[in-house]
Design an enzyme around this catalytic site. Structure first.
Site, PDB file in Angstrom:
ATOM      1  N   GLU A  99       9.852  -7.668  -7.386  1.00 43.15           N
ATOM      2  CA  GLU A  99       8.772  -8.550  -6.567  1.00 43.15           C
ATOM      3  C   GLU A  99       9.426  -9.447  -5.733  1.00 43.15           C
ATOM      4  O   GLU A  99       9.304  -9.980  -4.784  1.00 43.15           O
ATOM      5  CB  GLU A  99       7.901  -9.230  -7.381  1.00 43.15           C
ATOM      6  CG  GLU A  99       6.691  -8.384  -7.949  1.00 43.15           C
ATOM      7  CD  GLU A  99       6.971  -7.358  -8.911  1.00 43.15           C
ATOM      8  OE1 GLU A  99       8.131  -7.768  -9.544  1.00 43.15           O
ATOM      9  OE2 GLU A  99       6.460  -6.277  -9.240  1.00 43.15           O
TER      10      GLU A  99
ATOM     11  N   ARG B  78      -9.608  -3.801  -3.287  1.00 46.16           N
ATOM     12  CA  ARG B  78      -8.882  -2.543  -2.958  1.00 46.16           C
ATOM     13  C   ARG B  78      -9.825  -1.281  -3.323  1.00 46.16           C
ATOM     14  O   ARG B  78     -11.094  -1.510  -4.063  1.00 46.16           O
ATOM     15  CB  ARG B  78      -7.699  -2.247  -3.530  1.00 46.16           C
ATOM     16  CG  ARG B  78      -7.807  -2.133  -4.938  1.00 46.16           C
ATOM     17  CD  ARG B  78      -6.350  -1.494  -5.690  1.00 46.16           C
ATOM     18  NE  ARG B  78      -6.368  -0.020  -5.279  1.00 46.16           N
ATOM     19  CZ  ARG B  78      -6.891   0.913  -5.800  1.00 46.16           C
ATOM     20  NH1 ARG B  78      -7.681   0.698  -6.793  1.00 46.16           N
ATOM     21  NH2 ARG B  78      -6.733   2.006  -5.251  1.00 46.16           N
TER      22      ARG B  78
ATOM     23  N   PHE C  26       2.022 -10.577 -10.148  1.00 45.96           N
ATOM     24  CA  PHE C  26       3.228 -10.677 -10.096  1.00 45.96           C
ATOM     25  C   PHE C  26       3.786 -11.539  -8.898  1.00 45.96           C
ATOM     26  O   PHE C  26       4.777 -12.104  -9.019  1.00 45.96           O
ATOM     27  CB  PHE C  26       4.052  -9.207  -9.659  1.00 45.96           C
ATOM     28  CG  PHE C  26       3.354  -7.991 -10.849  1.00 45.96           C
ATOM     29  CD1 PHE C  26       3.331  -8.477 -12.105  1.00 45.96           C
ATOM     30  CD2 PHE C  26       3.308  -6.898 -10.374  1.00 45.96           C
ATOM     31  CE1 PHE C  26       3.099  -7.618 -13.197  1.00 45.96           C
ATOM     32  CE2 PHE C  26       2.816  -5.818 -11.423  1.00 45.96           C
ATOM     33  CZ  PHE C  26       2.669  -6.267 -12.627  1.00 45.96           C
TER      34      PHE C  26
END
Length: 345
Positions: free
Chosen positions: A90, A198, A115
């Site tokens: 990340e 999502r 993250f």
């Protein structure tokens, strides 16, 4: 880590003896909060990004090994030459996005919210926010949109990010918000953080006279007794709870505030500066999110107004099936209705 037991299986709900509640299966832990039969749109972020990229050749997409799970795979298929798979790194994801922005490109970088907020904060802060680069961070599984426990539940992401200068924070309600937000985020100077919904995302706001405007809150419905100020998926729940409360002769207004920072205090305070019960609703910890943003605005304006929060508790949450967890932690329509009736006495 505590868990809520869920049996194995492919369906979100299994069969149960007549009169018993259906037994939730393991797939009910995944990031879908749509009600059975509800109108949804598939991968609205991915399709919106691909559409925006057709009009703007500067747009590029990056992900940290999570293309499929942040709907970035839609963009990758449409523009493979403008897509960068950075692997499970990340910090590298954000550093690369910063470099691309320095060259004049407009990156959208996707990973899970946990993250982005916990693992790569310093890279976002110093590589992207401090030079005020147009990098758009897309964070999947915000708040309680997964049952996989504290390692994946980003219940404090807005609290972490609100203190970062230059960073715009957007908490969309549904597919309409996401589709309309993406091109505006691309066109906005400076970095943004989008709390991504999502997969099959509910379509709710098309039934209201609503358009997303970055930095603006909108009144979705009026009401004489209670005013809800909500963000994210909790605007859907706020609208459902308002309908349910009408059966109790309680008239509820709903104000949707998808931009958490910069916050549209003027619109929200105009609705709160009445004698109605004021309630905030958010898919986030009660610490550092919408409730504290609203409370700060109220105090700064000298309104002396009590605000009641509907939010996740200040604790690490259980793992388990999403419907069970939303009921347990007060995000379900039933729990919202009960809380409002109790406040009204």
């Amino acid at each position: 880590m505590s868990t809520v037991t869920a049996s194995k299986g492919a369906a979100s709900r299994g069969t149960a003896p007549q009169g018993a509640a259906p037994k939730l299966k393991t797939s009910a832990m995944i990031a879908s909060f749509a009600d059975p039969g509800q109108k949804t749109s598939s991968a609205p972020f991915g399709h919106a990004l691909a559409k925006a990229a057709e009009a703007d050749p500067r747009i590029v997409g990056l992900t940290a090994d999570l293309g499929k799970y942040t709907d970035m795979h839609i963009f990758a298929r449409a523009f493979p030459e403008r897509f960068f798979q950075m692997g499970m790194a990340e910090q590298l994801l954000f550093g690369a996005a910063a470099g691309l922005a320095e060259t004049g490109l407009v990156p959208f970088a996707s990973t899970y919210s946990v993250f982005a907020a916990r693992r790569a904060y310093d890279f976002l802060c110093l590589d992207i926010a401090e030079p005020n680069l147009n990098v758009n961070i897309v964070g999947g599984l915000p708040g309680l949109t997964t049952g996989y426990g504290p390692s994946h539940q980003a219940t404090e992401d807005m609290a972490i990010f609100r203190g970062m200068p230059n960073l715009t924070i957007v908490d969309p309600c549904d597919s309409v918000d996401i589709e309309q937000a993406v091109p505006q985020l691309a066109a906005s100077d400076g970095p943004t953080y989008l709390r991504l919904l999502r997969g099959n995302v509910p379509t709710v706001l098309d039934e209201y006279d609503y358009t997303f405007e970055l930095g603006k809150a909108k009144v979705l419905r009026g009401g004489n007794d209670v005013v809800f100020v909500s963000s994210g998926l909790m605007t859907m729940r706020a609208l459902q709870a308002a309908e349910a409360l009408a059966a109790h002769k309680v008239d509820v207004a709903v104000v949707h505030a998808p931009t958490i920072k910069p916050f549209d205090a003027a619109t929200v305070l105009a609705e709160l500066n009445t004698d109605r019960l004021a309630v905030t609703l958010e898919n986030h910890s009660v610490v550092g999110g919408l409730f504290e943003t609203v409370a700060s605005a109220v105090v700064s304006a000298g309104l002396g107004k009590r605000v009641v929060p509907v939010a996740l508790p200040d604790e690490f949450l259980d793992a388990g099936a999403l419907p069970t967890l939303h009921e347990r932690y007060g995000l379900s329509v039933q729990r919202i209705v009960a809380k409002v009736l109790a406040e009204l006495g």
